[in-house]
Design an enzyme around this catalytic site. Sequence first.
Site, PDB file in Angstrom:
ATOM      1  N   ASN A   9       0.914  -1.092  -0.009  1.00 53.90           N
ATOM      2  CA  ASN A   9      -0.148  -0.100   0.087  1.00 53.90           C
ATOM      3  C   ASN A   9       0.979   1.127  -0.043  1.00 53.90           C
ATOM      4  OD1 ASN A   9      -2.010   2.057   0.434  1.00 53.90           O
ATOM      5  ND2 ASN A   9      -2.296   1.312   2.558  1.00 53.90           N
ATOM      6  N   LYS A  11       0.270   4.292  -0.524  1.00 51.46           N
ATOM      7  CA  LYS A  11      -0.347   5.573   0.245  1.00 51.46           C
ATOM      8  C   LYS A  11       0.114   6.716  -0.638  1.00 51.46           C
ATOM      9  CE  LYS A  11      -0.031   3.331   4.675  1.00 51.46           C
ATOM     10  NZ  LYS A  11      -0.152   3.464   6.106  1.00 51.46           N
ATOM     11  N   HIS A  96      -9.412   1.544   4.556  1.00 55.88           N
ATOM     12  CA  HIS A  96      -8.277   1.848   5.409  1.00 55.88           C
ATOM     13  C   HIS A  96      -8.486   3.008   6.632  1.00 55.88           C
ATOM     14  CE1 HIS A  96      -4.054   2.927   6.421  1.00 55.88           C
ATOM     15  NE2 HIS A  96      -3.731   1.897   5.938  1.00 55.88           N
ATOM     16  N   GLU A  98      -6.570   5.251   7.551  1.00 51.56           N
ATOM     17  CA  GLU A  98      -6.289   6.628   7.116  1.00 51.56           C
ATOM     18  C   GLU A  98      -7.641   7.211   6.481  1.00 51.56           C
ATOM     19  OE1 GLU A  98      -2.627   5.759   5.307  1.00 51.56           O
ATOM     20  OE2 GLU A  98      -1.834   5.215   7.327  1.00 51.56           O
ATOM     21  N   GLU A 168      -5.786  -4.558  10.410  1.00 58.64           N
ATOM     22  CA  GLU A 168      -4.786  -3.679  10.783  1.00 58.64           C
ATOM     23  C   GLU A 168      -4.903  -2.824  12.020  1.00 58.64           C
ATOM     24  OE1 GLU A 168      -2.578  -2.812   6.778  1.00 58.64           O
ATOM     25  OE2 GLU A 168      -4.029  -1.244   6.971  1.00 58.64           O
ATOM     26  N   GLY A 174       2.502   2.205  10.675  1.00 58.22           N
ATOM     27  CA  GLY A 174       3.406   3.320  10.731  1.00 58.22           C
ATOM     28  C   GLY A 174       4.170   3.740  11.998  1.00 58.22           C
ATOM     29  N   SER A 214       3.175  -2.187  10.571  1.00 58.20           N
ATOM     30  CA  SER A 214       4.574  -2.357  10.584  1.00 58.20           C
ATOM     31  C   SER A 214       4.964  -3.650  10.369  1.00 58.20           C
ATOM     32  CB  SER A 214       4.946  -2.028  12.012  1.00 58.20           C
ATOM     33  OG  SER A 214       4.696  -0.549  12.343  1.00 58.20           O
TER      34      SER A 214
HETATM   35  P1  PGA Z   1       2.560   0.137   7.519  1.00 62.81           P
HETATM   36  O1  PGA Z   1       1.262   0.499   7.064  1.00 62.81           O
HETATM   37  O2  PGA Z   1       3.074  -1.159   7.051  1.00 62.81           O
HETATM   38  O3  PGA Z   1       3.507   1.528   7.304  1.00 62.81           O
HETATM   39  O4  PGA Z   1       2.628   0.368   9.065  1.00 62.81           O
HETATM   40  C1  PGA Z   1       0.287  -0.459   6.780  1.00 62.81           C
HETATM   41  C2  PGA Z   1      -1.057   0.055   6.431  1.00 62.81           C
HETATM   42  O5  PGA Z   1      -1.329   1.321   6.521  1.00 62.81           O
HETATM   43  O6  PGA Z   1      -1.399  -0.654   5.306  1.00 62.81           O
END
Ligand code: PGA
Length: 252
Positions: A9, A11, A96, A98, A168, A174, A214
Amino acid sequence: MRQKIVAGNWKMNKTLQEGVELAKNVNDILAKNAPKCTVILGTPFIHLTEVVKTVDSKNIKVAAENCADMASGAYTGEVSAAMVKSTGAQYVILGHSERRTYYGETDAILKEKVDLALANGLLPIFCIGEVLEQREAGKQNEVVKAQVENALFHLSADDFGKIVLAYEPVWAIGTGKTATSAQAEEIHAYIRSVIAAKYGKEVADNTTILYGGSCKASNAKELFAQPDVDGGLIGGASLKAEDFYGIIEAYN
Ligand code: PGA
């Protein structure tokens, strides 16, 4: 059918040129080391067409990171499921955290997006997960159950079978703070039991449930070894071909 999937992903990262370069690099690595799982690149809308052209579809599928909750018309700046499909992308990441947090995407909006994605032949990668306060209050099961029920349980068993789930925990996205493999397994098994209660054991057993938050080369193998963890949705570690391949390699 239940699959093993490693999905990136990106982003809101990478210019078009940088994105094509990254896709090419991942593609080159996989041309020499055939993946033993389904590999998906989730990219911004504007990258989709070029990334689809750049990669070998045998080794790499392509996903959008979102689509509109309306089919078409006067929705300036939106991108419909039909438009995504017309690029050659096969998947779309929906829900997601976000999107939920920064863009106010509710379960009701996500339900519309899921329906439009499916109606246009896209396979949703549907994200669920609790925030830190909910985990600390022991409410994670309740939260993910409601997210799945509200946005997905109106689907027929047939359509539900097209959904890939991605658990998640928001506190792990992140942050460098991964759920332990035991925490991941516990909630993945719970999610599968919720699906079984609604659609039966066979549908539940066939559902792919990814872990995200992560995830990196150093922890992927242990996470993916859990019986109810079927792969990962990868943010930060999908932005460099070698890092991303390090996770794909967990299945080799
Ligand atoms: P990350 O993000 O691996 O940077 O923690 C995962 C995601 O948001 O899909």
